[in-house]
Write a protein that holds these residues in place. Structure first.
Motif, PDB file in Angstrom:
ATOM      1  N   PRO A 131      88.493 -28.764  72.164  1.00  0.00           N
ATOM      2  CA  PRO A 131      89.783 -28.731  71.374  1.00  0.00           C
ATOM      3  C   PRO A 131      89.825 -29.824  70.308  1.00  0.00           C
ATOM      4  N   LYS A 132      90.483 -29.562  68.996  1.00  0.00           N
ATOM      5  CA  LYS A 132      90.603 -30.185  68.127  1.00  0.00           C
ATOM      6  C   LYS A 132      92.029 -30.042  67.784  1.00  0.00           C
ATOM      7  N   VAL A 133      92.871 -31.038  67.398  1.00  0.00           N
ATOM      8  CA  VAL A 133      94.415 -30.871  67.017  1.00  0.00           C
ATOM      9  C   VAL A 133      94.606 -31.049  65.495  1.00  0.00           C
ATOM     10  N   TYR A 134      95.321 -30.130  65.029  1.00  0.00           N
ATOM     11  CA  TYR A 134      95.485 -30.088  63.531  1.00  0.00           C
ATOM     12  C   TYR A 134      97.100 -29.899  63.629  1.00  0.00           C
ATOM     13  N   ASP A 135      97.987 -31.220  63.265  1.00  0.00           N
ATOM     14  CA  ASP A 135      99.362 -31.221  63.243  1.00  0.00           C
ATOM     15  C   ASP A 135      99.811 -30.751  64.566  1.00  0.00           C
ATOM     16  N   ASP A 136     100.527 -29.475  64.678  1.00  0.00           N
ATOM     17  CA  ASP A 136     100.969 -29.099  65.889  1.00  0.00           C
ATOM     18  C   ASP A 136     100.035 -27.850  66.674  1.00  0.00           C
ATOM     19  N   GLU A 137      99.019 -27.417  66.041  1.00  0.00           N
ATOM     20  CA  GLU A 137      98.175 -26.646  66.460  1.00  0.00           C
ATOM     21  C   GLU A 137      96.758 -27.037  67.253  1.00  0.00           C
ATOM     22  N   MET A 138      96.243 -26.487  68.058  1.00  0.00           N
ATOM     23  CA  MET A 138      95.129 -26.912  68.881  1.00  0.00           C
ATOM     24  C   MET A 138      94.121 -25.725  68.548  1.00  0.00           C
ATOM     25  N   ARG A 139      92.754 -26.029  67.957  1.00  0.00           N
ATOM     26  CA  ARG A 139      91.808 -25.254  67.752  1.00  0.00           C
ATOM     27  C   ARG A 139      90.589 -25.560  68.625  1.00  0.00           C
TER      28      ARG A 139
ATOM     29  N   ILE B 105      86.621 -26.002  68.838  1.00  0.00           N
ATOM     30  CA  ILE B 105      85.405 -25.886  67.929  1.00  0.00           C
ATOM     31  C   ILE B 105      84.097 -25.802  68.730  1.00  0.00           C
ATOM     32  N   TYR B 106      83.250 -24.876  68.365  1.00  0.00           N
ATOM     33  CA  TYR B 106      82.187 -24.983  69.024  1.00  0.00           C
ATOM     34  C   TYR B 106      81.221 -26.296  68.864  1.00  0.00           C
ATOM     35  N   LEU B 107      80.545 -26.772  69.917  1.00  0.00           N
ATOM     36  CA  LEU B 107      79.718 -27.789  70.008  1.00  0.00           C
ATOM     37  C   LEU B 107      78.287 -27.523  70.614  1.00  0.00           C
ATOM     38  N   THR B 108      77.298 -28.029  70.042  1.00  0.00           N
ATOM     39  CA  THR B 108      75.923 -27.925  70.738  1.00  0.00           C
ATOM     40  C   THR B 108      75.483 -29.105  70.971  1.00  0.00           C
TER      41      THR B 108
ATOM     42  N   THR C 207      87.208 -40.271  68.227  1.00  0.00           N
ATOM     43  CA  THR C 207      88.462 -40.287  68.596  1.00  0.00           C
ATOM     44  C   THR C 207      89.240 -39.724  67.641  1.00  0.00           C
ATOM     45  N   GLY C 208      90.155 -38.705  68.194  1.00  0.00           N
ATOM     46  CA  GLY C 208      91.286 -37.970  67.484  1.00  0.00           C
ATOM     47  C   GLY C 208      92.675 -38.141  68.007  1.00  0.00           C
TER      48      GLY C 208
ATOM     49  N   ILE D 208      83.813 -33.937  65.599  1.00  0.00           N
ATOM     50  CA  ILE D 208      83.725 -34.581  64.161  1.00  0.00           C
ATOM     51  C   ILE D 208      83.965 -33.370  63.273  1.00  0.00           C
ATOM     52  N   ALA D 209      83.314 -32.349  63.508  1.00  0.00           N
ATOM     53  CA  ALA D 209      83.361 -31.111  62.504  1.00  0.00           C
ATOM     54  C   ALA D 209      84.418 -30.667  62.678  1.00  0.00           C
ATOM     55  N   ASP D 210      84.929 -29.613  61.627  1.00  0.00           N
ATOM     56  CA  ASP D 210      86.145 -28.607  61.664  1.00  0.00           C
ATOM     57  C   ASP D 210      85.657 -27.235  62.133  1.00  0.00           C
ATOM     58  N   GLY D 211      84.570 -26.958  62.298  1.00  0.00           N
ATOM     59  CA  GLY D 211      83.822 -25.598  62.551  1.00  0.00           C
ATOM     60  C   GLY D 211      82.615 -25.946  63.034  1.00  0.00           C
ATOM     61  N   PRO D 212      81.816 -24.641  63.496  1.00  0.00           N
ATOM     62  CA  PRO D 212      82.681 -23.355  63.611  1.00  0.00           C
ATOM     63  C   PRO D 212      83.691 -23.020  64.645  1.00  0.00           C
ATOM     64  N   VAL D 213      84.549 -22.491  64.100  1.00  0.00           N
ATOM     65  CA  VAL D 213      85.989 -22.249  65.272  1.00  0.00           C
ATOM     66  C   VAL D 213      85.592 -21.280  66.173  1.00  0.00           C
ATOM     67  N   ALA D 214      85.917 -21.680  67.535  1.00  0.00           N
ATOM     68  CA  ALA D 214      85.441 -20.591  68.825  1.00  0.00           C
ATOM     69  C   ALA D 214      86.342 -19.520  68.420  1.00  0.00           C
ATOM     70  N   ASP D 215      85.585 -18.324  68.778  1.00  0.00           N
ATOM     71  CA  ASP D 215      86.160 -17.124  68.456  1.00  0.00           C
ATOM     72  C   ASP D 215      85.975 -16.100  69.713  1.00  0.00           C
ATOM     73  N   ASP D 216      85.855 -16.465  70.973  1.00  0.00           N
ATOM     74  CA  ASP D 216      85.638 -15.619  71.978  1.00  0.00           C
ATOM     75  C   ASP D 216      86.801 -15.359  72.779  1.00  0.00           C
ATOM     76  N   PRO D 217      87.415 -14.359  72.638  1.00  0.00           N
ATOM     77  CA  PRO D 217      88.637 -13.859  73.317  1.00  0.00           C
ATOM     78  C   PRO D 217      88.580 -13.894  74.892  1.00  0.00           C
ATOM     79  N   THR D 218      87.284 -14.017  75.373  1.00  0.00           N
ATOM     80  CA  THR D 218      87.286 -14.053  76.847  1.00  0.00           C
ATOM     81  C   THR D 218      86.554 -15.246  77.390  1.00  0.00           C
ATOM     82  N   ALA D 219      86.693 -16.259  76.562  1.00  0.00           N
ATOM     83  CA  ALA D 219      86.026 -17.419  77.197  1.00  0.00           C
ATOM     84  C   ALA D 219      86.769 -17.998  78.250  1.00  0.00           C
ATOM     85  N   LEU D 220      86.119 -18.706  79.155  1.00  0.00           N
ATOM     86  CA  LEU D 220      86.780 -19.304  80.175  1.00  0.00           C
ATOM     87  C   LEU D 220      87.307 -20.753  79.709  1.00  0.00           C
TER      88      LEU D 220
END
Length: 177
Positions: free
Chosen positions: A74-82, A84-87, A94-95, A103-115
């Motif tokens: 996760p990465k927090v943007y104001d009151d929202e958490m997204r 972010i894929y990491l390899t 520190t955030g 550190i990066a803002d993307g790619p934003v994860a997009d797997d609706p079945t992710a554990l």
């Protein structure tokens, strides 16, 4: 016990843990987690990077990458958490609230079945949880309710029953050591 008092009690117990106790419990929890059907079936794991005395998750996230799974944190943007894929799990800084984030803002994860690995302060056997008070995971799961969820915690974080509210989203599986 109300949420505020319970949070305080659990925080005190976590602060009393030695690094060796944290590492040993984290190792046991990683073994339990990696043996679950939820992990075996997952193509993607939305994890979290540990903060303070939380269960250490980096080794199990590295294992997920080695097992060919996609990993996001996760990465927090104001009151929202997204998520972010990491390899590379070292590509963090520190955030929000002193927690490591990508550190990066993307790619934003997009797997609706992710554990989704769920952090928290207290859990009960029905999967109810008390988080840290920001509501980020409850908001995320309300918006994306199809994710299977697993929480990792220390034995003292398990309680008989938790006070719940209508917007609380229970965890599918709680593992403790």
């Amino acid at each position: 016990m109300n949420k505020k008092a319970l949070r305080q009690k659990i925080r005190e117990q976590k602060r009393a843990m030695t690094p060796a106790q944290i590492e040993e419990a984290s190792r046991k929890l990683a073994e339990q987690f990696l043996a679950t059907e939820a992990y075996r079936n997952a193509q993607t794991v939305y994890g979290y990077l540990p903060y303070n005395q939380e269960v250490r998750t980096v080794l199990l996230l590295e294992r997920a990458l080695a097992d060919g799974k996609r990993v996001a944190v996760p990465k927090v943007y104001d009151d929202e958490m997204r998520f972010i894929y990491l390899t590379d799990l070292t590509q963090v800084a520190t955030g929000y609230a002193g927690i490591s984030e990508p550190i990066a803002d993307g790619p934003v994860a997009d797997d609706p079945t992710a554990l989704v690995l769920m952090p928290g302060l207290a859990f009960d056997r029905e999967g109810h949880r008390i988080g840290y008070g920001g509501g980020f995971y409850d908001k995320f799961l309300a918006a994306e309710p199809t994710h299977p969820t697993v929480a990792l915690c220390y034995a003292f974080q398990m309680v008989e029953e938790l006070p719940t509210e209508e917007f609380d989203v229970p965890v599918d599986l709680v593992l403790w050591a």
